[in-house]
Design an enzyme around this catalytic site. Structure first.
Site, PDB file in Angstrom:
ATOM      1  N   VAL A   1       3.775  -0.546   4.493  1.00 10.61           N
ATOM      2  CA  VAL A   1       2.412  -0.977   4.807  1.00 10.61           C
ATOM      3  C   VAL A   1       1.898  -1.869   3.681  1.00 10.61           C
ATOM      4  O   VAL A   1       2.038  -1.538   2.500  1.00 10.61           O
ATOM      5  CB  VAL A   1       1.470   0.236   4.986  1.00 10.61           C
ATOM      6  CG1 VAL A   1       0.059  -0.239   5.336  1.00 10.61           C
ATOM      7  CG2 VAL A   1       1.996   1.165   6.069  1.00 10.61           C
ATOM      8  N   GLY A  40       7.296   4.475   3.860  1.00 13.82           N
ATOM      9  CA  GLY A  40       7.821   5.769   4.275  1.00 13.82           C
ATOM     10  C   GLY A  40       9.046   5.597   5.129  1.00 13.82           C
ATOM     11  O   GLY A  40       9.687   4.541   5.107  1.00 13.82           O
ATOM     12  N   ALA A  41       9.348   6.646   5.886  1.00 17.11           N
ATOM     13  CA  ALA A  41      10.576   6.643   6.683  1.00 17.11           C
ATOM     14  C   ALA A  41      10.535   5.617   7.800  1.00 17.11           C
ATOM     15  O   ALA A  41      11.574   5.193   8.289  1.00 17.11           O
ATOM     16  CB  ALA A  41      10.813   8.039   7.257  1.00 17.11           C
ATOM     17  N   LYS A  92       1.773  -3.153   8.941  1.00 19.08           N
ATOM     18  CA  LYS A  92       2.992  -2.354   8.771  1.00 19.08           C
ATOM     19  C   LYS A  92       4.176  -3.049   9.402  1.00 19.08           C
ATOM     20  O   LYS A  92       4.145  -3.435  10.572  1.00 19.08           O
ATOM     21  CB  LYS A  92       2.823  -0.964   9.382  1.00 19.08           C
ATOM     22  CG  LYS A  92       4.041  -0.068   9.144  1.00 19.08           C
ATOM     23  CD  LYS A  92       3.749   1.391   9.434  1.00 19.08           C
ATOM     24  CE  LYS A  92       4.929   2.264   9.038  1.00 19.08           C
ATOM     25  NZ  LYS A  92       4.651   3.705   9.210  1.00 19.08           N
ATOM     26  N   LEU A 139       0.820  -1.212   0.000  1.00 20.82           N
ATOM     27  CA  LEU A 139       0.000   0.000   0.000  1.00 20.82           C
ATOM     28  C   LEU A 139       0.850   1.256   0.000  1.00 20.82           C
ATOM     29  O   LEU A 139       0.409   2.307  -0.472  1.00 20.82           O
ATOM     30  CB  LEU A 139      -0.923   0.018   1.229  1.00 20.82           C
ATOM     31  CG  LEU A 139      -2.018  -1.064   1.275  1.00 20.82           C
ATOM     32  CD1 LEU A 139      -2.747  -1.001   2.604  1.00 20.82           C
ATOM     33  CD2 LEU A 139      -2.994  -0.883   0.118  1.00 20.82           C
ATOM     34  N   GLY A 140       2.067   1.161   0.509  1.00 16.56           N
ATOM     35  CA  GLY A 140       2.944   2.320   0.540  1.00 16.56           C
ATOM     36  C   GLY A 140       4.050   2.141   1.557  1.00 16.56           C
ATOM     37  O   GLY A 140       4.021   1.219   2.377  1.00 16.56           O
ATOM     38  N   GLY A 175       8.679   2.563   7.765  1.00 16.86           N
ATOM     39  CA  GLY A 175       8.342   1.185   7.418  1.00 16.86           C
ATOM     40  C   GLY A 175       7.469   1.070   6.187  1.00 16.86           C
ATOM     41  O   GLY A 175       7.219   2.066   5.490  1.00 16.86           O
ATOM     42  N   ASP A 212       2.275  15.192   9.742  1.00 13.77           N
ATOM     43  CA  ASP A 212       2.393  15.035   8.285  1.00 13.77           C
ATOM     44  C   ASP A 212       1.012  14.990   7.622  1.00 13.77           C
ATOM     45  O   ASP A 212       0.626  13.976   7.037  1.00 13.77           O
ATOM     46  CB  ASP A 212       3.188  13.768   7.971  1.00 13.77           C
ATOM     47  CG  ASP A 212       3.680  13.736   6.527  1.00 13.77           C
ATOM     48  OD1 ASP A 212       3.681  14.798   5.865  1.00 13.77           O
ATOM     49  OD2 ASP A 212       4.054  12.653   6.053  1.00 13.77           O
TER      50      ASP A 212
END
Length: 318
Positions: free
Chosen positions: A40, A35-36, A53, A32-33, A38, A143
């Protein structure tokens, strides 16, 4: 910090993850995506679809505390519910993970593109209400951006899919995206406080009418003020957004009240910002208008009765 990381936790589709301590199993369906903090994944578990996650133990602990804080926020539906947390051992390596509610729906940007900009103000009201509840618990979201916001329903509800940037009030914001960060625009510090979120919320509205966004010419929020004033879509509540950009609101509740006023049919153009003296004069003038209206109504009633009586007397004389 700004999100510029690479995917450090890549897991192939079909992989079965079994928790070391709770023995719950999850099948990886797709990413799903990331980032910094971890990556998901959409997974299939015993209770159906969920979001899992994978991250480091330190990040897991921090984000679990955030999700628990979201659960404590009464009446708020901003963040996902925490379902499970565990460790997963794979080929001698130990990974930490947590499982949360899978929030399905279009991103806020996609929703506005299909439904139109008239929905921006409505969903902003909902976002501000949820932010107020979160701030009351001592947290700042950090964020905030359209990519992190999903619209579910009907009835439509604004939800968040990434709480990685949520920070305890008083600390430094740990994750941000430059376009929505007041520090990037020279509009304030990166201290976690309600006004930081309110700046980002205003920038969410700006980004929805400027989907390609625009480059920063200088570290001066006046550039943002000009862009807001130039937008016809933002005109009804431009004053509210500008006040948020300049850090004039102390709470999401204050911003929401003025946004609600700006969106009301009585004041479609702008939020009136009046002093206490002006407010008192306004209330006095309103009372005087009401008294005059009542006197006029009384005079009309008396005149009508008098006319009817005269007609009656005239008929009797005939």
């Amino acid at each position: 910090m700004m999100n510029t990381s690479k995917n450090l936790y890549s897991i192939p589709r079909g992989t079965v993850i079994r928790g070391k301590w709770h023995n719950h199993t999850y099948i990886i369906e797709r990413e799903l995506g990331y980032g910094a903090t971890g990556t998901v994944y959409l997974v299939k578990g015993q209770q159906g679809s969920a979001a899992l996650k994978v991250s480091s133990q330190l990040s897991i602990t921090s984000e679990m505390n955030v999700l628990k804080a979201f659960d404590k926020v009464q009446g708020s539906s901003l963040g996902p519910s925490l379902l499970d947390t565990d460790d997963w051992q794979d080929r001698g390596q130990l990974f930490s993970f947590y499982v949360m509610e899978y929030i399905h729906g279009p991103t806020l940007s996609t929703f506005i593109q299909s439904r139109g900009p008239s929905w921006i103000g409505v969903l902003m009201l909902q976002l501000l209400e949820n932010l107020q509840a979160l701030h009351n618990e001592g947290w700042v979201f950090g964020d905030i951006k359209p990519d992190n916001l999903i619209v579910t329903g009907t009835p439509f509800s604004l939800r968040c899919i990434d709480v990685g940037g949520t920070t305890k009030q008083g600390r430094a914001i740990k994750e941000y995206t430059e376009f929505f960060d007041r520090g990037y625009w020279g509009a304030g510090s990166r201290k976690a406080e309600p006004s930081y979120d309110l700046f980002a919320a205003a920038m969410v509205a700006v980004s929805l009418v400027y989907p390609k966004r625009f480059a920063r010419k200088e570290r001066d929020p006046e550039q943002l003020v000009k862009m807001i004033r130039q937008s016809k879509e933002l005109e009804p509540y431009a004053g509210v957004l500008i006040k948020a950009i300049k850090g004039k609101y102390h709470s999401a509740l204050d911003m929401r009240k003025e946004m609600l006023t700006a969106l009301s049919p009585v004041s479609p153009k702008r939020v009136p910002v009046r002093s206490d003296k002006e407010a008192v004069k306004g209330r006095a003038a309103s009372k005087q208008r009401k008294r005059k209206q009542k006197h006029l109504e009384t005079a009309v009633i008396i005149l009508s009765v008098l006319v009817c009586y005269m007609v009656y007397v005239f008929i009797e004389l005939l």
